[in-house]
Design a protein around this motif. Structure first.
Motif, PDB file in Angstrom:
ATOM      1  N   LEU A 152       0.816  -1.217   0.000  1.00  0.00           N
ATOM      2  CA  LEU A 152       0.000   0.000   0.000  1.00  0.00           C
ATOM      3  C   LEU A 152       0.851   1.269   0.000  1.00  0.00           C
ATOM      4  O   LEU A 152       0.565   2.197  -0.776  1.00  0.00           O
ATOM      5  N   PRO A 153       1.932   1.372   0.802  1.00  0.00           N
ATOM      6  CA  PRO A 153       2.792   2.555   0.675  1.00  0.00           C
ATOM      7  C   PRO A 153       3.450   2.672  -0.697  1.00  0.00           C
ATOM      8  O   PRO A 153       3.595   3.780  -1.228  1.00  0.00           O
ATOM      9  N   VAL A 154       3.840   1.539  -1.288  1.00  0.00           N
ATOM     10  CA  VAL A 154       4.441   1.563  -2.623  1.00  0.00           C
ATOM     11  C   VAL A 154       3.445   2.098  -3.642  1.00  0.00           C
ATOM     12  O   VAL A 154       3.751   2.982  -4.453  1.00  0.00           O
ATOM     13  N   ARG A 246      -1.862  -7.493  -9.778  1.00  0.00           N
ATOM     14  CA  ARG A 246      -0.735  -8.425  -9.818  1.00  0.00           C
ATOM     15  C   ARG A 246       0.046  -8.412  -8.506  1.00  0.00           C
ATOM     16  O   ARG A 246       0.505  -9.464  -8.037  1.00  0.00           O
ATOM     17  N   THR A 247       0.217  -7.234  -7.901  1.00  0.00           N
ATOM     18  CA  THR A 247       1.000  -7.123  -6.672  1.00  0.00           C
ATOM     19  C   THR A 247       0.379  -7.941  -5.546  1.00  0.00           C
ATOM     20  O   THR A 247       1.094  -8.572  -4.759  1.00  0.00           O
ATOM     21  N   PHE A 248      -0.954  -7.955  -5.459  1.00  0.00           N
ATOM     22  CA  PHE A 248      -1.621  -8.666  -4.367  1.00  0.00           C
ATOM     23  C   PHE A 248      -1.927 -10.125  -4.687  1.00  0.00           C
ATOM     24  O   PHE A 248      -2.009 -10.950  -3.772  1.00  0.00           O
ATOM     25  N   ARG A 283     -12.852  -8.102   0.972  1.00  0.00           N
ATOM     26  CA  ARG A 283     -13.768  -7.369   0.096  1.00  0.00           C
ATOM     27  C   ARG A 283     -13.355  -5.915  -0.117  1.00  0.00           C
ATOM     28  O   ARG A 283     -13.416  -5.423  -1.250  1.00  0.00           O
ATOM     29  N   PRO A 284     -12.939  -5.156   0.920  1.00  0.00           N
ATOM     30  CA  PRO A 284     -12.535  -3.766   0.667  1.00  0.00           C
ATOM     31  C   PRO A 284     -11.377  -3.660  -0.320  1.00  0.00           C
ATOM     32  O   PRO A 284     -11.419  -2.824  -1.234  1.00  0.00           O
ATOM     33  N   LEU A 285     -10.352  -4.484  -0.136  1.00  0.00           N
ATOM     34  CA  LEU A 285      -9.213  -4.453  -1.061  1.00  0.00           C
ATOM     35  C   LEU A 285      -9.673  -4.822  -2.468  1.00  0.00           C
ATOM     36  O   LEU A 285      -9.298  -4.168  -3.453  1.00  0.00           O
ATOM     37  N   GLU A 286     -10.493  -5.842  -2.577  1.00  0.00           N
ATOM     38  CA  GLU A 286     -10.981  -6.276  -3.883  1.00  0.00           C
ATOM     39  C   GLU A 286     -11.780  -5.167  -4.571  1.00  0.00           C
ATOM     40  O   GLU A 286     -11.628  -4.940  -5.784  1.00  0.00           O
ATOM     41  N   ASP A 310      -8.603   6.214  -1.496  1.00  0.00           N
ATOM     42  CA  ASP A 310      -9.032   4.863  -1.116  1.00  0.00           C
ATOM     43  C   ASP A 310      -7.850   4.001  -0.686  1.00  0.00           C
ATOM     44  O   ASP A 310      -7.985   3.157   0.213  1.00  0.00           O
ATOM     45  N   LEU A 311      -6.678   4.163  -1.308  1.00  0.00           N
ATOM     46  CA  LEU A 311      -5.496   3.429  -0.862  1.00  0.00           C
ATOM     47  C   LEU A 311      -5.155   3.806   0.582  1.00  0.00           C
ATOM     48  O   LEU A 311      -4.799   2.939   1.391  1.00  0.00           O
ATOM     49  N   GLU A 312      -5.287   5.074   0.901  1.00  0.00           N
ATOM     50  CA  GLU A 312      -5.016   5.518   2.273  1.00  0.00           C
ATOM     51  C   GLU A 312      -6.055   4.982   3.241  1.00  0.00           C
ATOM     52  O   GLU A 312      -5.735   4.666   4.400  1.00  0.00           O
ATOM     53  N   ARG A 313      -7.309   4.856   2.810  1.00  0.00           N
ATOM     54  CA  ARG A 313      -8.332   4.258   3.677  1.00  0.00           C
ATOM     55  C   ARG A 313      -8.015   2.782   3.933  1.00  0.00           C
ATOM     56  O   ARG A 313      -8.195   2.294   5.049  1.00  0.00           O
ATOM     57  N   LEU A 314      -7.548   2.076   2.911  1.00  0.00           N
ATOM     58  CA  LEU A 314      -7.160   0.676   3.109  1.00  0.00           C
ATOM     59  C   LEU A 314      -6.011   0.563   4.099  1.00  0.00           C
ATOM     60  O   LEU A 314      -5.952  -0.379   4.905  1.00  0.00           O
TER      61      LEU A 314
END
Length: 362
Positions: A152-154, A246-248, A283-286, A310-314
């Motif tokens: 997520l930071p990347v 791909r990363t996840f 589900r949130p990440l998806e 949204d990345l920051e919320r995750l």
């Protein structure tokens, strides 16, 4: 000041590296950097940069390690291949990379320090800051997947660099793991640099690419790129969304196939749910991944800044509900080509998958 162990740089006043505790030096030691032998060793470019070794090769250029003779500082020099240098459009793209990076001036964008042409054959070259680390592509080829604490930071940093490019009127158009560079020693928090703006489109400028030519890396290519419609910032949102998939998960949304089939799937086929590829994805990440790679641009994040939120919320760095969980603007999520060429291209790709194309209105 410079850390000889992890190659991070700090302002004067630091004595020890905050990451690994090594004592800082005032200058880099070139023998600590990783490179391969080259017949160009000792060649001096622009009367300033002495080539020390070979770093790697891309589609159009080779990259060398050099030192700036006046300061002893290492730099990376990208030299356009001789056969590519003879093609006018390729030379223009190469120069565009220098112009694009210089216009952005963001900490998550690689710095282009200088440019010139070789005296012997006239091949253009770019002088860039030397980066210690590896691309996200190399990382994923070795480790396959990245955990959320690292990923997520990347992704946020890559998105921040791309957002800065968009504010400067520049669309990258080739967002992929090999163009996201992880700076720092393995296991430490990574800093990120976005590379290779050679395919970038400056929105205020005329197209370099010939009409009807798709530009980018097909595994990460948005539907509008597939049919050569005009890109906009949401095009890079799509590319970074595929990178996130791909990363996840460790795999691409669509398996590698014949080029025309893969392009057709990028345009037509709904992406699989990431949880189908890796069960531990919640589900949130998806929902964030899927919003970024919707077929219709209006169904994606409207900007890279919205994607970052949204990345920051995750990551737990921002409060509030995910915008990814809001209803789609266009529920069918079928890409609508914008021009006559794009419509004909879309019909071809539908037929390539044995499907009947929808009726696209003029």
């Amino acid at each position: 000041m410079f850390c000889a162990r992890c190659h991070r740089e700090y302002d004067a006043g630091h004595r020890f590296c905050p990451y690994d505790g090594a004592e800082l030096a005032e200058a880099r030691r070139i023998e600590l950097l990783r490179f391969k032998p080259t017949r160009l060793r000792g060649t001096v470019l622009g009367e300033r940069y002495e080539v020390c070794g070979y770093i790697g090769k891309g589609a159009m250029a080779r990259v060398y390690l050099a030192i700036e003779r006046a300061t002893g500082q290492p730099v990376a020099i990208k030299v356009l291949e001789s056969f590519s240098a003879r093609a006018e459009r390729t030379r223009e793209r190469f120069v565009r990379e220098a112009q694009s990076a210089a216009m952005i001036g963001h900490p998550n964008i690689v710095k282009v320090l200088d440019a010139g042409t070789r005296a012997d054959d006239g091949a253009p070259y770019l002088v860039m800051e030397y980066l210690f680390g590896e691309s996200l592509g190399d990382w994923l080829r070795r480790e396959r997947r990245m955990d959320a604490d690292l990923a997520l930071p990347v992704l946020c940093q890559a998105a921040s660099g791309l957002a800065a490019a968009h504010r400067a009127g520049i669309i990258h158009r080739d967002v992929k793991p090999d163009n996201i560079f992880l700076v720092g020693a393995q296991g430490d928090p990574y800093a990120v640099k976005v590379l290779d703006f050679g395919l970038a489109k400056i929105q205020a400028a005329e197209h370099i690419t010939a009409s009807g030519t798709a530009v980018g890396t097909i595994e990460y290519m948005a539907p509008e790129q597939v049919v050569s419609d005009l890109p906009d910032p949401r095009t890079d949102v799509y590319g970074l969304g595929v990178v996130m998939f791909r990363t996840f998960t460790g795999v691409l949304p669509f398996p590698r196939a014949q080029q025309s089939e893969l392009l057709a799937r990028q345009l037509v086929t709904p992406p699989p749910r990431p949880s189908e590829r890796r069960r531990s994805i919640d589900r949130p990440l998806e929902s964030v991944i899927l919003k970024a790679i919707r077929k219709r641009p209006e169904n994606r994040y409207p900007s890279m800044e919205a994607f970052i939120e949204d990345l920051e919320r995750l990551a737990g760095d921002r409060d509030g509900p995910l915008s990814a969980e809001a209803p789609l603007a266009a529920p069918d999520d079928v890409y609508v080509p914008q021009g006559s060429f794009a419509r004909n291209a879309a019909i071809y790709f539908y037929r390539r998958l044995g499907m009947e194309a929808p009726r696209f209105s003029d």
